[in-house]
Design an enzyme around this catalytic site. Structure first.
Site, PDB file in Angstrom:
ATOM      1  CB  SER A 233      -0.891   0.028   1.244  1.00 29.65           C
ATOM      2  OG  SER A 233      -0.123   0.333   2.410  1.00 29.65           O
ATOM      3  CG  ASP A 234       1.371   5.872  -1.403  1.00 29.87           C
ATOM      4  OD1 ASP A 234       2.375   5.988  -0.676  1.00 29.87           O
ATOM      5  OD2 ASP A 234       1.135   6.649  -2.335  1.00 29.87           O
ATOM      6  CB  CYS A 235       3.103   5.705   3.474  1.00 29.27           C
ATOM      7  SG  CYS A 235       4.569   4.805   2.928  1.00 29.27           S
ATOM      8  CB  ALA A 237      -3.011   4.076   0.906  1.00 29.79           C
TER       9      ALA A 237
END
Length: 306
Positions: A233-235, A237
């Protein structure tokens, strides 16, 4: 044994709690199995200076202006050489902190055609074909051509990450099938099928209503393309699922939604709720194990246990 078989064996020797902890971006050690701590977050967009002194190349948008794929592979090779050296030095000192690992969350192959998205300097510009060519060659430079990965590249942000920067945590990118395929997915497919990229990172936004880090549509494309690396995942997200996208009502539900969709590692802290999700019947032990296997496979491909 193959890397896959070794990863399955290693995961089988862990407890359920240990497997779940491996899915956090700051994975703790499992000393009885000889597994050191590992922090998945490192960057290599145009150098690895977040962990100290390093060669700094121009921003990605400027490197793309060379229109030189051969040079991009050379740059990737230099970056991964320095990343590997920093990793070796840090590990010798027992330092397993952030920005010291071999999983470089680069390149950014988003298409930049709207100046309201404030991070266009990270991309290769507005052309899908050029982005695909440069992305593939940069990945080859990062990962090398040997038995083990020199470092692990990561194609991001999957996908359609071009909404207004200030709205990225709640933005729903509504895109037609034609534009999706011709503009936004082309370079990702190239980087998976031709580049053999080891990692893919999801985006903060939704795509046609689905959160990018838990999109059945997007994950299905990775499967179709034969992707066998890890998905991150993006941080923070996944936290957006319940705080901004409002597609779940709690961190437990958000963690379950991401894991079931195929998100292997959470950059952030929502996956600390995975065992609670298991207790509530929202995920299964097999789903936790499968993500653990994927992450151990990447670490074994990097030669970490040899």
């Amino acid at each position: 044994m193959t890397f896959q078989e070794r990863a399955e064996q290693l995961a089988a020797e862990m407890t359920l709690e240990e497997r779940a902890l491996m899915l956090c971006f700051d994975s703790p050690p499992v000393k009885r199995l000889g597994i050191p701590a590992y922090h998945w977050w490192n960057e290599g967009l145009h150098g690895v200076a977040r962990a100290g002194t390093a060669t700094m190349f121009p921003q990605a948008i400027a490197m793309a202006a060379m229109f030189d794929a051969d040079e991009m592979e050379k740059i990737g090779d230099i970056i991964s050489t320095e990343a590997r050296a920093k990793f070796n030095a840090s590990r010798a000192e027992g330092d397993y902190d952030i920005y010291k690992g071999l999983t470089l969350w680069s390149p950014n192959i988003n298409i930049f055609r709207d100046c309201r998205w404030g991070r266009g300097q990270e991309t290769y510009g507005e052309d899908p074909y050029l982005t695909g060519r440069l992305g593939v060659r940069f990945i080859r430079g990062i990962q090398g051509h040997g038995k083990y990965l020199k470092a692990a590249a990561c194609a991001k942000h999957f996908a359609v990450h071009s909404g207004p920067e200030e709205l990225r945590h709640e933005f729903n990118a509504v895109v037609s099938p034609k534009d999706l395929w011709e503009t936004y997915l082309y370079a990702f497919e190239e980087c998976v099928k031709e580049g053999g990229v080891e990692g893919v990172m999801g985006a903060y936004n939704r795509v046609n209503g689905e959160p990018s880090c838990a999109s059945e549509f997007l994950m299905g494309k990775l499967d179709k393309w034969g992707f066998d690396g890890y998905f991150v995942s993006d941080c923070w997200a996944i936290r957006d699922f319940h705080e901004h996208h409002m597609v779940t009502s709690s961190p437990v539900e958000s963690a379950a939604m991401a894991l079931k969709a195929g998100c292997n590692v959470n950059c952030g802290c929502t996956y600390v709720h995975l065992l609670s999700a298991l207790d509530k019947g929202l995920v299964t032990e097999d789903e936790i194990r499968a993500s653990c296997v994927a992450l151990m496979r990447t670490r074994i491909r990097l030669g970490m246990f040899d």
